[in-house]
Design an enzyme around this catalytic site. Structure first.
Site, PDB file in Angstrom:
ATOM      1  N   TYR A 101      21.874  -2.360  33.274  1.00  0.00           N
ATOM      2  CA  TYR A 101      22.045  -2.279  34.727  1.00  0.00           C
ATOM      3  C   TYR A 101      23.501  -2.474  35.155  1.00  0.00           C
ATOM      4  CZ  TYR A 101      17.088  -1.915  35.762  1.00  0.00           C
ATOM      5  OH  TYR A 101      15.803  -1.457  35.865  1.00  0.00           O
ATOM      6  N   GLU A 197       1.100 -11.888  11.412  1.00  0.00           N
ATOM      7  CA  GLU A 197       1.375 -10.684  12.196  1.00  0.00           C
ATOM      8  C   GLU A 197       0.905 -10.797  13.640  1.00  0.00           C
ATOM      9  OE1 GLU A 197       0.050  -5.976  12.526  1.00  0.00           O
ATOM     10  OE2 GLU A 197      -0.174  -7.003  10.605  1.00  0.00           O
ATOM     11  N   ASP A 249      -1.874  -7.292   8.551  1.00  0.00           N
ATOM     12  CA  ASP A 249      -2.970  -6.361   8.334  1.00  0.00           C
ATOM     13  C   ASP A 249      -2.748  -5.601   7.029  1.00  0.00           C
ATOM     14  OD1 ASP A 249      -4.148  -7.019  10.748  1.00  0.00           O
ATOM     15  OD2 ASP A 249      -3.333  -5.298  11.833  1.00  0.00           O
TER      16      ASP A 249
END
Length: 369
Positions: A101, A197, A249
């Site tokens: 910005y 995770e 996973d």
């Protein structure tokens, strides 16, 4: 704003910025096209170094020369250098979003979007050979959460007094890793760090009092771990000399984007991997063998999973170094399935804490490197 007295590290950053700016200025004075030489940040320009345990950037580089086509990017790079120099000299910090910005004031050099701003910041980081935190730019993402047998020693922002934060005393919550962790110190009697995770699995382990039962520190990575999270784990493991186990996973994303990034780094940030990787990490997550051993529910591999696994087998220096990882990915492709951590709930909510992880921890010879 008046310049404050900077630290030795800050002075080095300012010196590097000034050196690059002077080189560009000298070329302009000689009526030569100004240019910036940047390392190529990709997996094709890294090698895996087993001894230090991380990806190292190669010799390939690219030269950004001021032309009609590059004038905007070139100007943005110089403005980013200038912004960093001012931040360091005044001991202020800017988030990556704030930097985007602030560039609205750069006229035609303003960024078209956050991704463009981030790319230029990454280039400047690689150009200087320092991390963006040293340039006083901070990430907007969450740094990770921590629970367990750990006291984090920090300083009060206003009084500068030392404070001790007990990570067992957050009730149903957890300690949030700050975006900059360099000044933190640690006290712990933990036997290991378990990086998890998903936030859901992290909360399950907290609810089951896993960190007390197994005398450990739990860290929620929340997907691909942020740089702050990786640096926190690395500094903790180095300072207290304790092992790190990673529980993800059982899919190519968990193996490659999450675990591999934590352990050895990434191609895109190879110039900084030695600081933001955890070479002592070992994989404790769900493997293709676990799918069969624990009779877990699975999902079919997606096309993106198959592509990611095949690309890793063909191009990833880390996977190519370890035959055990090659066998795991090949077995997954042959089975055609992926599995989530939460699939262990098939055997009961307490199963992962009371049975699965204790069995895995007892068989460290089966850990993937």
């Amino acid at each position: 704003m008046a310049r404050k007295k900077t630290t030795k590290g800050a002075d080095e950053v300012v010196h590097r910025i000034s050196t690059e700016a002077d080189a560009i200025y000298r070329r302009v004075k000689k009526r030569q096209k100004p240019q910036i030489k940047l390392p190529v940040r990709s997996l094709s320009n890294v090698r895996y170094r087993p001894k230090p345990g991380h990806f190292e950037i190669g010799a390939k580089s690219k030269t950004r020369t001021l032309t009609v086509n590059t004038v905007k990017t070139f100007a943005q790079s110089l403005k980013m250098l200038s912004m960093s120099k001012e931040l360091v000299e005044t001991e202020r910090n800017s988030t990556k979003r704030e930097a985007y910005y602030q560039a609205y004031n750069w006229g035609e050099a303003a960024f078209a979007g956050q991704d463009e701003s981030d790319a230029v910041m990454d280039d400047v980081e690689a150009l200087l050979g320092v991390n963006r935190e040293q340039m006083h730019f901070r990430a907007d993402e969450h740094g990770g959460e921590v629970a367990g047998r750990l006291i984090v020693i920090d300083r009060d922002r206003r009084t500068k007094q030392r404070i001790e934060i007990d990570c067992t005393k957050f009730g149903s919550g957890a300690y949030s890793v700050p975006t900059v962790v360099e000044e933190l110190q640690f006290k712990t009697d933990a036997k290991f760090v378990l990086a998890v995770e998903t936030k859901g699995m992290f909360e399950r382990l907290v609810e089951e009092d896993f960190f007390d039962k197994r005398e450990c520190v739990l860290v929620s990575m929340g997907g691909v771990p942020s740089r702050a999270c990786r640096r926190f784990i690395r500094r903790l493991a180095d300072a207290r000399r304790i092992p790190v186990y990673v529980f993800t996973d059982g899919d190519p994303y968990g193996y490659l984007n999450i675990y591999r990034t934590l352990k050895v780094g990434s191609g895109n940030a190879a110039h900084l991997n030695e600081f933001f990787c955890v070479p002592q990490a070992h994989f404790l997550g769900v493997t293709p063998e676990d799918v069969e051993r624990y009779e877990l529910p699975t999902h079919p591999l997606k096309e993106v999973d198959i592509k990611r696994a095949r690309d890793a087998l063909k191009n990833d220096p880390f996977i190519q170094h370890y035959k055990s990882w090659q066998k795991a990915l090949e077995k997954m492709l042959k089975m055609g399935v992926r599995v989530e951590q939460q699939a262990l709930a098939k055997h009961g909510l307490e199963y992962v804490a009371n049975t699965y992880l204790p069995e895995k921890l007892a068989a460290s010879d089966r850990f993937l490197p």
